[in-house]
Design a protein around this motif. Structure first.
Motif, PDB file in Angstrom:
ATOM      1  N   SER A  28       0.802  -1.039  -0.068  1.00  0.00           N
ATOM      2  CA  SER A  28      -0.171   0.096  -0.067  1.00  0.00           C
ATOM      3  C   SER A  28       0.722   1.239  -0.071  1.00  0.00           C
ATOM      4  O   SER A  28       2.228   1.281   0.417  1.00  0.00           O
ATOM      5  N   PRO A  29       0.306   2.294  -0.569  1.00  0.00           N
ATOM      6  CA  PRO A  29       1.296   3.482  -0.556  1.00  0.00           C
ATOM      7  C   PRO A  29       1.800   4.024   0.540  1.00  0.00           C
ATOM      8  O   PRO A  29       3.066   4.618   0.790  1.00  0.00           O
ATOM      9  N   GLY A  30       1.191   4.037   1.732  1.00  0.00           N
ATOM     10  CA  GLY A  30       1.704   4.493   3.100  1.00  0.00           C
ATOM     11  C   GLY A  30       2.860   3.569   3.481  1.00  0.00           C
ATOM     12  O   GLY A  30       3.602   3.725   4.542  1.00  0.00           O
ATOM     13  N   GLN A  31       2.623   2.237   3.220  1.00  0.00           N
ATOM     14  CA  GLN A  31       3.291   1.236   3.921  1.00  0.00           C
ATOM     15  C   GLN A  31       4.628   0.544   3.090  1.00  0.00           C
ATOM     16  O   GLN A  31       5.676   0.216   3.660  1.00  0.00           O
ATOM     17  N   PHE A  32       4.443   0.653   1.808  1.00  0.00           N
ATOM     18  CA  PHE A  32       5.592   0.148   0.818  1.00  0.00           C
ATOM     19  C   PHE A  32       6.922   0.718   0.913  1.00  0.00           C
ATOM     20  O   PHE A  32       7.716   0.374   1.447  1.00  0.00           O
ATOM     21  N   PHE A 252      12.041  -5.234   4.291  1.00  0.00           N
ATOM     22  CA  PHE A 252      11.351  -5.676   3.269  1.00  0.00           C
ATOM     23  C   PHE A 252      11.275  -7.217   3.482  1.00  0.00           C
ATOM     24  O   PHE A 252      11.060  -8.073   2.461  1.00  0.00           O
ATOM     25  N   THR A 253      11.702  -7.759   4.524  1.00  0.00           N
ATOM     26  CA  THR A 253      11.778  -9.163   4.543  1.00  0.00           C
ATOM     27  C   THR A 253      10.527  -9.849   4.668  1.00  0.00           C
ATOM     28  O   THR A 253      10.440 -10.867   4.325  1.00  0.00           O
ATOM     29  N   VAL A 254       9.785  -9.071   5.206  1.00  0.00           N
ATOM     30  CA  VAL A 254       8.353  -9.698   5.539  1.00  0.00           C
ATOM     31  C   VAL A 254       7.510  -9.881   4.152  1.00  0.00           C
ATOM     32  O   VAL A 254       6.716 -10.905   3.780  1.00  0.00           O
TER      33      VAL A 254
END
Length: 390
Positions: A28-32, A252-254
């Motif tokens: 999502s825009p706020g999370q990526f 970004f491991t998740v």
């Protein structure tokens, strides 16, 4: 089994929806990329975001109603299989119900045969004669009547069955009857279960394939798997996670773990949907329908009805013959008077008729017994002594 495939498919679909939801949240825009929400400062971030969105778009098929249709089809087959299994288990051909039918059919004629043989040999068994007179013979009458009714019933059933088994095009052929039963069970023509049953009873000819959407999902899964593999490869390239973490200020491991997990789920999905379509294929279902309906109802049932009809008819006819001719094996005896003449002994007249000979009784007017013996043919008396006669 169908239930196992259904449970595994349901579990896989639930897992796919959970992972897809988490992947949607991750890109999502706020999370990526919190430091650069539109990822304009990093071509690598833009490329990973594009691949992630492409994979998620393909993963949306997991929530499509077509997979629910596959589950509905499996549930319908499971319910039908369970119903047939329960019905067949309830039929006990060696149970007491069958014994109640077969034992009288064997015992009653057997006792009557024993009585006939004893009478033929001149053996007197008062107990057996009483049992035959008061118990066995009424039972024979009842058994004969039942056999006649059964023969008539089997004849009617054979006629109805023949009407049901007429070739296609008849208003009472198996296909039309089954679809009519569905309609009377509140299944309408446009519903999925109705379409599925119509597809199979028509032997998959000239009908809409109810599993076309499921087949479409299965055909799309390889491209979904490819998109996930490309994303996984991109994330695993050297220094990719470090560069993304530096550019977007997050780990970004998740996303990589979710991508790996989704690949496994998609592989399971391909395997399970293939099993579902194999289970629901025409090659698997139509032979069962043909064997159960056409062979069972139109071939084997005809033989069964024929045997039951013939057996019941034979029992009814022979039973009526035994009832009619029962007196023929009774012992014939004549009553003798004190002067040696026989009352009721046959004497043939000149015209060929038979007449009983009267003995003097000392009465000027013959009594009723004398009149009886004077004018009738020889009588069959069952152990009537002279004293009893007089």
């Amino acid at each position: 089994t169908h239930s196992t495939i259904h449970r595994e498919l349901r579990r896989t679909i639930d897992s796919a929806n959970v992972i897809r939801s988490r992947m949607v949240l991750e890109v999502s825009p706020g999370q990526f990329c919190p430091a650069d929400p539109e990822a304009r400062g990093s071509e690598l971030a833009q490329d990973i975001l594009s691949q992630s969105q492409n994979a998620i778009t393909k993963l949306n098929d997991f929530s499509a109603s077509s997979l629910d249709d596959a589950e509905s089809a499996l549930n319908t087959i499971d319910d039908g299989t369970s119903s047939v299994k329960k019905t067949t288990e309830d039929i006990d051909i060696a149970g007491w119900k069958i014994a109640m039918v077969t034992i009288p059919c064997i015992a009653i004629p057997g006792i009557l045969m024993a009585g006939c043989i004893l009478a033929w040999l001149g053996v007197e068994r008062r107990f057996l004669q009483n049992a035959v007179t008061w118990f066995v013979f009424p039972a024979l009458v009842l058994l004969t009547l039942t056999a006649v009714i059964a023969a008539v019933g089997m004849g009617i059933a054979a006629t109805v069955n023949a009407d049901f088994c007429l070739p296609g095009g008849s208003t009472n052929d198996p296909q039309t009857v089954i679809l009519r039963v569905l309609e009377e069970s509140d299944y309408q023509s446009g519903e999925y279960v109705y379409q599925m049953v119509e597809h199979f009873v028509s032997q998959c000819r000239d009908t809409v394939n109810p599993f076309a959407d499921v087949e479409g999902v299965l055909l799309d899964l390889p491209s979904t798997q490819t998109a996930l593999e490309e994303l996984d490869v991109s994330l695993r390239e050297e220094n990719t996670l470090d560069v993304l973490a530096l550019s977007c200020e997050r780990d970004f491991t998740v996303l990589l773990d979710l991508t790996t997990s989704m690949q496994e789920v998609v592989q399971d999905m391909i395997k399970q949907l293939s099993q579902v379509l194999d289970t629901l294929s025409c090659e698997a279902v139509v032979p069962l329908y043909t064997k159960a309906v056409h062979e069972g109802s139109c071939d084997l049932s005809v033989s069964a009805l024929t045997w039951i009809f013939v057996s019941a008819l034979v029992m009814g006819v022979t039973g009526m013959i035994m009832i009619t001719l029962r007196a023929s094996y009774r012992t014939t005896e004549y009553v003798h008077s004190n002067d040696g003449t026989s009352r009721g002994s046959p004497e043939q007249n000149s015209d060929g008729s038979w007449q009983g000979k009267l003995a003097p009784t000392g009465n000027k007017v013959p009594n009723e017994a004398d009149e009886l013996f004077e004018h009738q043919e020889p009588m069959f008396l069952d152990e009537v002594s002279e004293t009893e006669y007089r």
